[in-house]
Design a protein around this motif. Structure first.
Motif, mmCIF file in Angstrom:
data_model
loop_
_atom_site.group_PDB
_atom_site.id
_atom_site.type_symbol
_atom_site.label_atom_id
_atom_site.label_comp_id
_atom_site.label_asym_id
_atom_site.label_seq_id
_atom_site.Cartn_x
_atom_site.Cartn_y
_atom_site.Cartn_z
ATOM 1 N N ARG A 1 74.559 51.059 22.986
ATOM 2 C CA ARG A 1 73.624 50.471 21.852
ATOM 3 C C ARG A 1 73.311 51.188 20.501
ATOM 4 N N ILE A 2 73.508 52.422 20.571
ATOM 5 C CA ILE A 2 73.251 53.563 19.512
ATOM 6 C C ILE A 2 74.813 53.225 18.820
ATOM 7 N N GLU A 3 75.865 53.188 19.415
ATOM 8 C CA GLU A 3 77.196 53.082 18.776
ATOM 9 C C GLU A 3 77.218 51.645 18.160
ATOM 10 N N GLU A 4 76.665 50.672 18.616
ATOM 11 C CA GLU A 4 76.635 49.458 17.930
ATOM 12 C C GLU A 4 75.761 49.408 16.726
ATOM 13 N N ARG A 5 74.519 50.108 16.631
ATOM 14 C CA ARG A 5 73.676 50.064 15.608
ATOM 15 C C ARG A 5 74.560 50.949 14.632
ATOM 16 N N LEU A 6 75.093 51.991 15.065
ATOM 17 C CA LEU A 6 75.697 52.869 13.522
ATOM 18 C C LEU A 6 76.791 52.087 13.059
ATOM 19 N N GLU A 7 77.547 51.340 13.864
ATOM 20 C CA GLU A 7 78.681 50.469 13.321
ATOM 21 C C GLU A 7 78.194 49.458 12.466
ATOM 22 N N ASN A 8 76.872 48.849 12.956
ATOM 23 C CA ASN A 8 76.507 47.931 11.890
ATOM 24 C C ASN A 8 75.821 48.461 10.719
ATOM 25 N N PHE A 9 75.333 49.749 10.859
ATOM 26 C CA PHE A 9 74.861 50.482 9.558
ATOM 27 C C PHE A 9 76.199 50.743 8.696
ATOM 28 N N ALA A 10 77.143 51.142 9.284
ATOM 29 C CA ALA A 10 78.329 51.590 8.368
ATOM 30 C C ALA A 10 78.926 50.342 7.844
ATOM 31 N N LYS A 11 79.084 49.291 8.446
ATOM 32 C CA LYS A 11 79.640 47.986 7.880
ATOM 33 C C LYS A 11 78.525 47.503 6.792
ATOM 34 N N ASN A 12 77.114 47.550 6.962
ATOM 35 C CA ASN A 12 76.181 47.267 6.044
ATOM 36 C C ASN A 12 75.416 48.323 5.497
ATOM 37 N N VAL B 1 73.784 48.893 2.530
ATOM 38 C CA VAL B 1 72.583 48.221 1.985
ATOM 39 C C VAL B 1 71.720 48.063 2.933
ATOM 40 N N TYR B 2 71.938 47.465 4.108
ATOM 41 C CA TYR B 2 70.804 47.331 5.226
ATOM 42 C C TYR B 2 70.640 48.502 5.867
ATOM 43 N N ALA B 3 71.274 49.441 5.988
ATOM 44 C CA ALA B 3 71.148 50.843 6.621
ATOM 45 C C ALA B 3 70.068 51.506 5.702
ATOM 46 N N ILE B 4 69.922 51.365 4.311
ATOM 47 C CA ILE B 4 69.019 52.074 3.313
ATOM 48 C C ILE B 4 67.869 51.316 3.400
ATOM 49 N N VAL B 5 67.768 49.872 3.643
ATOM 50 C CA VAL B 5 66.611 49.322 3.489
ATOM 51 C C VAL B 5 65.972 49.549 4.975
ATOM 52 N N PHE B 6 66.605 49.407 6.167
ATOM 53 C CA PHE B 6 66.144 49.823 7.377
ATOM 54 C C PHE B 6 65.296 51.100 7.407
ATOM 55 N N THR B 7 66.078 52.086 6.958
ATOM 56 C CA THR B 7 65.861 53.481 6.792
ATOM 57 C C THR B 7 64.206 53.585 6.078
ATOM 58 N N GLY B 8 64.427 52.876 4.917
ATOM 59 C CA GLY B 8 63.119 53.145 4.215
ATOM 60 C C GLY B 8 62.185 52.106 4.688
ATOM 61 N N ARG B 9 62.197 51.184 5.515
ATOM 62 C CA ARG B 9 61.043 50.671 6.114
ATOM 63 C C ARG B 9 60.511 51.374 7.293
#
Length: 102
Positions: A59-70, A72-80
């Protein structure tokens, strides 16, 4: 001591990466907040420490891949996540507190 008296073996506890995976998840628009994932995953894997650890690594690897592909989403997620946890407000609070103490 408890194991000896009760006759039951202690489990290995919870894998640390279970909490990390939960902190990287989004549930109902809430980023990185506590949810029932630890209980659900452990229950679904019959409280098997090694299986839980392996599943959470995935699951962690999937999330990291998702953050790497997106990114902007990673920044928004982290900010929230940081706003929700109050982490962003802490420096502001400490600065205001310092003003009142002096």
């Amino acid at each position: 001591m408890y194991e000896y008296r009760s006759g039951y073996e202690h489990s290995g506890g919870l894998p640390v990466n279970l909490w990390i995976a939960m902190g990287m998840s989004e549930n109902g628009g809430v980023c990185g907040w506590y949810n029932n994932m630890p209980k659900e995953v452990l229950n679904s894997l019959n409280y098997d420490y090694k299986a839980t650890e392996k599943a959470m690594t995935g699951r962690i690897e999937e999330r990291l891949e998702n953050f790497a592909k997106n990114p902007v989403y990673a920044i928004v997620f982290t900010g929230r996540k940081l706003c929700r946890n109050g982490t962003i407000l802490l420096p502001k609070y400490l600065l205001q507190r310092k003003k009142f103490e002096t």
